[in-house]
Design a protein around this motif. Structure first.
Motif, short mmCIF file in Angstrom:
data_model
loop_
_atom_site.label_atom_id
_atom_site.label_comp_id
_atom_site.label_asym_id
_atom_site.label_seq_id
_atom_site.Cartn_x
_atom_site.Cartn_y
_atom_site.Cartn_z
N VAL A 1 18.48 36.12 62.90
CA VAL A 1 18.17 34.34 62.28
C VAL A 1 16.68 33.91 61.91
O VAL A 1 16.06 33.82 63.24
CB VAL A 1 19.34 33.83 62.31
N GLY A 2 16.53 32.77 60.96
CA GLY A 2 15.58 31.49 61.27
C GLY A 2 15.44 31.45 62.84
O GLY A 2 16.98 30.35 62.64
N LEU A 3 14.32 31.06 63.42
CA LEU A 3 14.32 30.62 64.61
C LEU A 3 13.97 28.44 63.92
O LEU A 3 13.10 28.81 63.32
CB LEU A 3 13.57 30.30 65.02
N THR B 1 16.61 42.83 59.57
CA THR B 1 17.47 42.09 58.34
C THR B 1 17.50 40.83 58.92
O THR B 1 18.52 40.08 59.68
CB THR B 1 19.26 43.00 58.02
N LEU B 2 17.19 40.02 58.46
CA LEU B 2 17.27 38.13 58.33
C LEU B 2 18.45 37.59 57.59
O LEU B 2 17.96 37.44 56.74
CB LEU B 2 15.87 38.30 58.85
N LEU B 3 18.99 36.55 57.96
CA LEU B 3 19.08 35.54 57.45
C LEU B 3 18.71 34.17 57.50
O LEU B 3 18.47 33.38 58.73
CB LEU B 3 21.20 35.22 57.97
N GLU B 4 18.44 33.43 56.77
CA GLU B 4 18.03 32.07 56.33
C GLU B 4 18.59 31.42 55.93
O GLU B 4 19.18 31.44 55.01
CB GLU B 4 16.67 31.68 54.78
N TRP B 5 18.18 30.03 56.70
CA TRP B 5 19.60 29.01 56.43
C TRP B 5 18.83 27.68 57.36
O TRP B 5 18.72 27.34 57.98
CB TRP B 5 20.93 29.06 57.72
N ASP B 6 18.00 26.99 56.05
CA ASP B 6 17.27 26.02 56.38
C ASP B 6 17.27 24.32 56.11
O ASP B 6 17.01 23.45 56.33
CB ASP B 6 15.79 26.26 55.38
N ALA B 7 18.36 24.14 54.84
CA ALA B 7 19.63 22.81 54.90
C ALA B 7 20.56 22.95 55.15
O ALA B 7 21.26 24.06 54.91
CB ALA B 7 19.25 22.64 53.07
N ASN B 8 20.84 21.55 55.82
CA ASN B 8 22.51 21.76 56.17
C ASN B 8 22.62 22.55 57.51
O ASN B 8 23.53 23.41 57.14
CB ASN B 8 23.37 21.32 55.23
N VAL B 9 21.88 22.77 58.44
CA VAL B 9 22.00 23.97 59.17
C VAL B 9 23.17 23.81 60.21
O VAL B 9 23.33 22.65 60.56
CB VAL B 9 20.99 24.09 59.86
N PRO B 10 23.47 24.75 60.00
CA PRO B 10 24.84 24.42 60.98
C PRO B 10 24.80 25.16 62.21
O PRO B 10 23.45 25.62 62.62
CB PRO B 10 25.73 25.76 60.46
N LYS B 11 25.81 24.53 63.62
CA LYS B 11 25.73 25.43 64.54
C LYS B 11 25.37 27.11 64.69
O LYS B 11 25.65 27.54 64.13
CB LYS B 11 27.30 25.29 64.71
N PHE B 12 24.53 27.57 65.55
CA PHE B 12 24.36 28.62 65.91
C PHE B 12 25.49 29.50 66.02
O PHE B 12 24.95 31.19 65.22
CB PHE B 12 23.66 28.96 67.21
N SER B 13 26.55 29.52 66.23
CA SER B 13 27.68 30.29 65.99
C SER B 13 27.81 30.74 64.72
O SER B 13 28.62 31.79 64.52
CB SER B 13 29.11 30.09 66.77
N VAL B 14 27.82 29.75 63.42
CA VAL B 14 27.68 30.34 62.67
C VAL B 14 26.67 31.31 61.76
O VAL B 14 27.43 32.18 61.01
CB VAL B 14 28.17 29.06 61.51
N LEU B 15 25.94 30.53 62.49
CA LEU B 15 24.63 31.83 61.89
C LEU B 15 24.70 33.67 62.68
O LEU B 15 24.69 34.90 61.51
CB LEU B 15 23.35 31.70 62.43
N GLN B 16 25.66 33.83 63.40
CA GLN B 16 26.19 34.43 64.34
C GLN B 16 26.76 34.88 63.53
O GLN B 16 26.92 36.31 63.63
CB GLN B 16 26.68 34.31 65.14
N GLN B 17 27.42 35.01 63.06
CA GLN B 17 29.59 34.98 62.22
C GLN B 17 28.48 35.08 60.63
O GLN B 17 28.83 36.22 60.75
CB GLN B 17 29.89 33.55 61.81
N GLU B 18 27.73 34.89 60.15
CA GLU B 18 27.23 35.01 58.79
C GLU B 18 26.49 36.58 58.79
O GLU B 18 26.45 37.80 57.79
CB GLU B 18 26.60 34.03 57.67
N VAL B 19 25.43 36.34 59.63
CA VAL B 19 24.43 36.99 59.91
C VAL B 19 25.16 38.58 59.95
O VAL B 19 24.30 39.78 59.86
CB VAL B 19 23.07 37.47 60.62
N GLY B 20 25.99 38.73 61.00
CA GLY B 20 26.47 39.70 61.44
C GLY B 20 27.40 40.13 60.38
O GLY B 20 28.12 41.44 60.80
N LYS B 21 27.46 39.41 59.13
CA LYS B 21 28.59 40.16 58.36
C LYS B 21 27.85 41.32 57.77
O LYS B 21 28.77 42.43 56.97
CB LYS B 21 28.80 39.22 57.46
N ALA B 22 26.31 41.47 57.81
CA ALA B 22 25.42 43.04 57.48
C ALA B 22 26.48 44.11 58.14
O ALA B 22 25.78 45.02 57.94
CB ALA B 22 24.28 41.96 58.03
#
Lengths: 288, 291
Positions: free
Chosen positions: A19-21, A252-273
């Motif tokens: 994910v994007g840091l 593979t990288l998930l970008e999420w730059d606005a309305n940034v959610p909790k880190f666990s949401v990013l893990q879950q979303e990129v995990g779908k890949a």
């Protein structure tokens, strides 16, 4: 569904899922060291500063692979190449041991100004020659391949003589640069220009593709904007599946730059890949 | 469009930049002289340069970029100057930001320096009066917060290292000031005003009164605090490279008796040590440099 892996030209590794840091997660990451295969940084956020972001980045780079992705290299600009900026990029890459570094197939300013946006070039022979030459110059200076991303575009120049996907494919081959294939940008661009995203993907030279981006966007009905402010839509996941089928696996990288959610949401979303990647799970970092 | 008629890449880029950076939007940008001088054919028929899509006209497509240019930079200024915005009110602040962006387009690849001239721009462009003066003071503090956030790192001197400076060394000792420090001479009690505003309240317009503040970074956090006039004078003298003896003589000598002066200096240095204001000691003539 997974096919035999198609190697890229440089044997750059499939880093897994990243994910994007973002600053919102610095504290969480350095306290919990959560499962994540790698991080991508926005290069410019860590240049010309010695403050808090760099302090956290130094720690994170000791435990996770880092990829540098910029927004101001302006490879399509007709201004002279900014070698001082390249020196800064190279110094940062050395500091964080960047696995690779890149930017976008666009220009961001001309005549010494910077619009801080990703502007499209006309897809002409002149534009291609110009960009091939610039990319080669930059790669020679940095002594590493540039990883360039297809941007989301909102207009087409009347002077364009070839489709975007042909321009990008030829750029990759003729400049011998690597590609970051942003499948959300493919979707957005194709919606905005009434193009077929599958045909776009099929035109890519996959031996040059080393990385894939996923992101959310805003659909305004008349056009889509690449806002990186939500989950990846199902159509984009389908495009990702097609890319995976072609390559057998790319970082593979998930970008999420606005309305940034909790880190666990990013893990879950990129995990779908992982459903396209034999269910591979996010890895815990190595101890520093 | 035939190849012969196609504008050169450089012309297209300069034209598009002139259009999207126009403060009144893409339509005004296309019609304005800078863009017309580059591509007259666009002013005559925009579709000759930018194609329409099925759902958007050529102008609407250009306007996406024009809107995003100002929206992005306005967002940055709004994030960097929240209390300046509170002093001026939303409308005046946004108008000032738009004029600033128009006259000071970014020339940097990073956004850190976008607003470095914003406080002086406000001083020149707002109507004179107390509100302008307070806004400029607050903007200078908010800009200083950005500057120290990004400033180079330096390890602070410990209190024990100060204590080790003998009185007979004062004439040859210079203190290196932390590069992440900005001293500010202000026309209003702007730091107090910011404390109240940033706590979520709506402070009253204060009366003009000269105040002295420092903005600095310690442990990667940005702080700001007021300084007594003599304290500020001493600190800025040290920052200019004067020896301890010279700095004290030029800023606080002749004040009260020696015991009281010693106590005051002790308290100031104690405060500065705790804040990490100094990061090194230089002893002239001895060849010794602390850190």
């Amino acid at each position: 569904m997974t096919q035999a892996s198609l190697p890229n030209r440089w044997n750059l590794p499939d880093l897994g899922l990243g994910v994007g840091l973002r600053t919102q997660h610095f504290g969480h990451i350095t306290e919990r060291w959560p499962a994540m295969d790698w991080f991508e940084i926005l290069s410019e956020n860590f240049i010309d500063t010695e403050g808090r972001p760099l302090y956290f980045l130094d720690q994170i780079a000791e435990r996770y692979p880092i990829v540098m992705h910029g927004v101001c290299l302006s490879v399509g600009s007709t201004d002279p190449v900014d070698f001082k900026f390249l020196d800064k990029l190279a110094a940062l890459a050395k500091r964080v041991k960047a696995v690779w570094l890149g930017d976008h197939i666009c220009w961001t300013g001309v005549a010494g100004l910077n619009g801080h946006d990703l502007y499209p070039v006309p897809y002409t022979e002149e534009g291609l020659r110009h960009m091939v030459s610039r990319v080669r110059t930059i790669q020679d200076y940095l002594e590493r391949p540039l990883v360039l991303e297809n941007p989301s575009t909102y207009l087409t120049f009347a002077s364009s003589s070839m489709p975007e996907e042909e321009f990008i494919a030829r750029l990759a081959v003729e400049a011998d640069c690597a590609l970051l294939l942003d499948v959300n940008n493919v979707y957005v661009t194709c919606r905005n220009h009434d193009l077929d995203p599958v045909a776009y993907l099929d035109a890519m030279p996959y031996e040059h593709v080393v990385q894939v981006h996923l992101a959310g966007h805003t659909d305004n009905g008349t056009h889509c904007i690449d806002t990186h402010d939500g989950r990846v839509i199902e159509e984009v996941w389908k495009l990702y599946a097609r890319v995976h089928q072609k390559t057998g696996g790319r970082a593979t990288l998930l970008e999420w730059d606005a309305n940034v959610p909790k880190f666990s949401v990013l893990q879950q979303e990129v995990g779908k890949a992982s459903r396209f990647r034999n269910g591979a799970r996010l890895a815990r970092p190595v101890a520093a | 469009m035939s190849l012969r008629d196609a504008p050169r890449l450089e012309t297209i880029e300069r034209w598009m930049q002139a259009v999207v950076m126009h403060p009144e939007g893409a339509a005004a940008g296309v019609a304005a002289r800078p863009a017309r001088r580059l591509l007259l054919q666009a002013a005559a028929k925009l579709e000759n340069v930018v194609l329409p899509s099925k759902s958007l006209t050529s102008l609407e497509r250009l306007n996406i970029y024009a809107y995003m240019y100002y929206a992005r930079l306005l967002e940055i200024l709004t994030n960097e100057y929240p209390t300046t915005r509170q002093v001026l009110g939303d409308k005046v602040f946004e108008r000032a930001c738009r004029r600033f962006i128009e006259r000071n387009p970014s020339k940097h690849r990073t956004l850190n320096l976008l607003s470095e001239k914003f406080p002086s721009f406000l001083a020149r462009s707002l109507p004179p009066g107390n509100r302008r003066s307070l806004a400029v003071d607050v903007a200078r503090i908010e800009r200083a917060m950005e500057d120290v956030f990004d400033a180079p790192r330096a390890d602070p001197l410990a209190a024990a290292e100060f204590a080790a400076i003998a009185a007979d060394e004062w004439h040859r000792v210079r203190l290196r000031v932390n590069p992440a420090l900005v001293p500010l001479k202000l026309r209003f009690p702007a730091n107090d005003y910011m404390n109240v505003a940033r706590a979520g309240a709506s402070p009253r317009m204060p009366r003009p009164r000269a105040t002295f503040a420092i903005v600095y970074r310690r442990d990667f956090k940005v702080f700001r605090r007021d300084q007594a006039p003599g304290q500020f004078k001493l600190l800025t003298a040290l920052a200019r490279g004067k020896t301890l003896a010279q700095a004290v003589r030029s800023s606080v000598s002749g004040r009260g008796n020696a015991d009281r002066l010693a106590a005051t200096l002790g308290a100031w240095f104690h405060e500065w040590a705790a804040a990490g204001i100094f990061c090194g000691i230089e002893r002239a003539g001895s060849g010794r440099r602390g850190r």
